[in-house]
Write a protein that holds these residues in place. Structure first.
Motif: not given
Length: 319
Positions: A84-92, A96-102
């Motif tokens: 289990v590993f969590f991370e979050r980052f935005p992608l353009k 538009f800005e897309v929120q990506c995460y595990r």
């Protein structure tokens, strides 16, 4: 290490130096503490850690400390354990800005969903003593589609006319597999060419790595569709064409001077999408599909099926 586990190591991996055996972990929360020679115990099975997996990104090895290459001691089978590993980052994506995460639980759901589908990697989820969902994955023995395509020894026109049609046939099937996920309300989440493998022997195209997801309110499945478009662009071009390597392609000055910002990718902004300007024998209809992923597009694909409705007819133009 207990004598029982030491005995398993000696039985199934006699070549492994027992003195290198480390600790037994039943809690995988602190995955950075789990190293080569340690054993992860899950539900009565024991997994000897051999190494951390890594990805090659931007010409460098990017270690993934939460992904362990292991040997299941009771069976002797090679497995990959994703901790289990969590991370979050935005992608353009354009404006538009897309929120990506595990989401490990999302990957577990998909593994259950595709357990009998050969178009995807397979595996099961086992909970450690702290209820962490550890995904125990079968290893797909194959080659990433990007490496496979790039290694074909042919000039672009020969490749496009003789080899690309069969690749497109299989790619259409891989797109249909993603459409199946979407129809069930799930996303792949991280569609890239190194996540689509061509299996040795069978030639089956198989998707791997489902733990990313994203929130894209304008198009719930849009990032998956852009990922499919990027793979298609790579396969049509036989490689990535961008400002860094166009000079190596033997293109005329007139061709290079004719490229504008609208001919480039909406997401990866230095990547050429309008490949017909480089290779004029690419059919207009196929190039029009590519242009849906360019900076000049005003119309986006809303679904995989809409993407396929325009891509499938292109196959007939290739012979």
């Amino acid at each position: 290490m207990s004598e029982d586990v030491r005995g398993l190591v000696e039985r199934y991996m006699p070549e492994f130096p027992v003195r290198r055996c480390g600790k037994v972990f039943t809690d995988t929360t602190q995955f950075m503490d789990i190293n080569h020679g340690d054993v992860i115990e899950l539900g009565g099975s024991h997994y000897l850690v051999l190494k951390d997996e890594s990805e090659r990104r931007f010409g460098m090895e990017d270690p993934k400390y939460w992904v362990k290459r292991c040997r299941e001691l009771e069976t002797g089978e090679s497995k990959i354990l994703k901790l289990v590993f969590f991370e979050r980052f935005p992608l353009k994506v354009g404006e538009f800005e897309v929120q990506c995460y595990r989401s490990p639980k999302k990957e577990s759901r998909i593994l259950d969903m595709v357990a009998d589908d050969p178009r995807f990697m397979h595996g099961v989820t086992r909970l450690d003593e702290k209820e962490n969902p550890v995904r125990v994955l079968d290893i797909v023995q194959g080659r990433e589609i990007g490496k496979y395509v790039y290694a074909i020894k042919a000039d672009h026109e020969t490749y496009f006319r003789e080899r690309f049609p069969a690749i497109l046939d299989h790619f259409l099937g891989a797109c249909e597999a993603i459409g199946t996920l979407h129809a069930k309300g799930e996303k792949h989440g991280d569609i890239r060419r190194d996540h689509l493998f061509i299996e040795y022997g069978s030639g089956q195209y198989r998707w791997i790595d489902f733990d990313y997801t994203f929130d894209f309110h304008e198009n719930p499945y849009g990032l998956d569709i852009f990922g499919l478009g990027n793979i298609l662009i790579y396969c049509v071009g036989k490689q990535v064409w961008n400002a860094g390597n166009l000079d190596e392609g033997g293109f005329s000055a007139e061709t290079l001077n004719g490229l504008g910002s609208g001919d480039h990718s909406l997401v990866i902004r230095n990547r050429v999408v309008n490949l017909r300007k480089l290779f004029p024998y690419i059919p207009v209809e196929l190039n029009n599909v590519l242009m849906h992923f360019s900076q000049q597009t005003e119309v986006f694909y809303d679904s995989v099926e809409e993407f396929l409705d325009e891509l499938r007819p292109c196959r007939r133009l290739l012979g």
